[in-house]
Design an enzyme around this catalytic site. Structure first.
Site, PDB file in Angstrom:
ATOM      1  N   GLY A  62       0.832  -1.197   0.000  1.00 58.49           N
ATOM      2  CA  GLY A  62       0.000   0.000   0.000  1.00 58.49           C
ATOM      3  C   GLY A  62       0.863   1.241   0.000  1.00 58.49           C
ATOM      4  O   GLY A  62       2.050   1.202  -0.326  1.00 58.49           O
ATOM      5  N   ASN A  63       0.257   2.385   0.369  1.00 54.68           N
ATOM      6  CA  ASN A  63       1.004   3.634   0.465  1.00 54.68           C
ATOM      7  C   ASN A  63       0.398   4.492   1.571  1.00 54.68           C
ATOM      8  O   ASN A  63      -0.544   4.076   2.242  1.00 54.68           O
ATOM      9  CB  ASN A  63       1.024   4.370  -0.877  1.00 54.68           C
ATOM     10  CG  ASN A  63      -0.363   4.644  -1.412  1.00 54.68           C
ATOM     11  OD1 ASN A  63      -1.164   5.323  -0.773  1.00 54.68           O
ATOM     12  ND2 ASN A  63      -0.668   4.108  -2.598  1.00 54.68           N
ATOM     13  N   TYR A  64       0.922   5.695   1.743  1.00 57.00           N
ATOM     14  CA  TYR A  64       0.555   6.530   2.887  1.00 57.00           C
ATOM     15  C   TYR A  64      -0.635   7.450   2.629  1.00 57.00           C
ATOM     16  O   TYR A  64      -0.944   8.304   3.457  1.00 57.00           O
ATOM     17  CB  TYR A  64       1.753   7.396   3.302  1.00 57.00           C
ATOM     18  CG  TYR A  64       2.951   6.608   3.760  1.00 57.00           C
ATOM     19  CD1 TYR A  64       2.895   5.817   4.900  1.00 57.00           C
ATOM     20  CD2 TYR A  64       4.147   6.656   3.048  1.00 57.00           C
ATOM     21  CE1 TYR A  64       4.000   5.088   5.327  1.00 57.00           C
ATOM     22  CE2 TYR A  64       5.261   5.935   3.464  1.00 57.00           C
ATOM     23  CZ  TYR A  64       5.175   5.165   4.599  1.00 57.00           C
ATOM     24  OH  TYR A  64       6.272   4.446   5.011  1.00 57.00           O
TER      25      TYR A  64
END
Length: 428
Positions: free
Chosen positions: A216-218
């Protein structure tokens, strides 16, 4: 937009009652006159003296304040107020409101209220998820009440889940937005977005490795949700496709579709796009996903045992220390919609770059068949992921426009202003 407004603030017996002080302070700071009505249980969590000091008004709790025949008129309060806000609102009070159980001053005031009522629930996650609570909230919505959904987070019970009262500043914003729309001049120029169908993607995507791990990412989704709220405020019919985020829409008319993976977001976007007048692709979509998803949680021992002998030899360790995760490309949502795009449709993209920002954004603008692109940079501190602020540039065939760093709600207004400009330019 709260200046001169008269607000009745109802406080109930919740641990979140201390946050009512922040709500009062924010409303008073914006020029509102606040009258607190508190339940007997509410006084166990916060004292009337504190509340009275903040509002400069005596706190109302009981029908009769003295034994000389004087009493508090719930009818008069219902006529006096421009709005009623109940924050925090417990499951018990929700049930009493939904069923007309008028056994305290707060409920009788609610039943006498002529003005709009806003309700901010606060309770433990199991209480909030219970069918009775959900049914009561739906019934209150059907009566015309405005429900300000709670957030997910750490709760007083020590558990984590949905039930934490919305942030006080957000609650006050909801009231201000209501009055802003109500007080808008009748002769104001209509928005180009009025009755337009707008598709927006927001947040990250999660690509499963196994049942408990993901790529995923932030991304927090804050920018995409701010865009959805801004479009809805201007009269658009908004469909918001949201990845896994802990953000809520402040405009209840937004049609929200929750997804997790890129493929799910792709499928939802492809289905919705043909009916849209414009698409704003704000989501931070994962470009790759694991080639295979393990059915069970991958154990450290299984991973090291399954690595190649070459890895083991290269490390010089008795067991390999390198785990190779094979990735495959995800579908490109922007490219797919760009190919589907018909005459008259608009597409807005986002580019988050770490280098060669202008060149990469211009390349994406052409390759994805976008009308304009919003450029973010990780070099601007305090912006982008998880931040409440952003600093953007808009790049189109007309050139580049740079904007100052500002709250994402204001950035959203800038972007939608440019979208309206684009809609009006060129007779699309």
């Amino acid at each position: 937009m709260l200046k001169g407004k008269k607000i009745v603030l109802g406080i109930t017996g919740s641990i979140a009652a201390y946050k009512s002080c922040l709500i009062i302070r924010e409303m008073v700071k914006r020029g509102a006159e606040v009258q607190v009505v508190i339940t007997p249980a509410g006084k166990e969590f916060i004292t009337p003296i504190t509340l009275s000091a903040l509002t400069q008004k005596p706190v109302i709790s009981d029908f009769f304040s003295q034994r000389d025949g004087t009493w508090h008129s719930h009818v008069a309060l219902g006529l006096w107020a421009d709005a009623m806000l109940i924050a925090p609102c417990t499951a018990s009070t929700l049930g009493k409101m939904a069923n007309g159980i008028a056994d305290n001053m707060l409920i009788t005031t609610y039943l006498s209220m002529k003005a709009p009522v806003f309700v901010a629930p606060a309770m433990d996650l199991d209480m909030y998820a219970h069918p009775t609570t959900q049914q009561n909230m739906e019934r209150l919505r059907s009566f015309g009440n405005h429900i300000i959904e709670p957030q997910s987070g750490f709760l007083a019970s020590g558990l984590e889940g949905k039930g934490r009262m919305e942030d006080p500043a957000v609650i006050v914003d909801r009231l201000a937005e209501y009055f802003s729309a109500l007080d808008a001049p009748l002769n104001a120029a209509p928005s180009a977005l009025g009755n337009k169908k707008i598709l927006i993607t927001a947040g990250p995507t999660y690509e499963k490795i196994d049942p408990v791990r993901f790529i995923g990412n932030y991304s927090s989704g804050k920018m995409g949700f701010a865009l959805a709220d801004e479009c809805a405020r201007r009269g658009a019919d908004v469909t918001l496709i949201a990845g896994p985020v802990n953000v809520q829409c402040s405009m209840k008319q937004i049609h929200r579709i929750d997804v997790e993976s890129c493929q799910e977001m792709y499928d939802a976007a492809v289905e919705a796009f043909p009916k849209a007048d414009a698409a704003i692709l704000c989501a931070a979509v994962a470009d790759f996903r694991p080639a295979q998803v393990a059915e069970q949680k991958m154990k450290r021992e299984q991973v090291t045992a399954g690595s190649s002998q070459q890895d083991a030899a290269s490390t010089g360790l008795p067991h390999p220390s390198v785990f190779n995760l094979q990735l495959v490309p995800n579908p490109d949502i922007a490219a797919a919609l760009g190919k589907m795009k018909r005459k008259g449709q608009l597409m807005v993209g986002f580019a988050l770059e770490t280098h060669d920002e202008q060149q990469n954004a211009e390349k994406k603008l052409q390759k994805k068949n976008l009308d304009f692109i919003v450029l973010n940079s990780l070099r601007n501190e305090g912006t982008c992921f998880r931040s409440d602020e952003n600093q953007i540039a808009i790049i189109s065939a007309d050139g580049r426009r740079d904007y100052e760093k500002k709250p994402k709600k204001e950035v959203a207004a800038d972007i939608i202003d440019y979208l309206e400009y684009t809609m009006n330019d060129g007779q699309r």
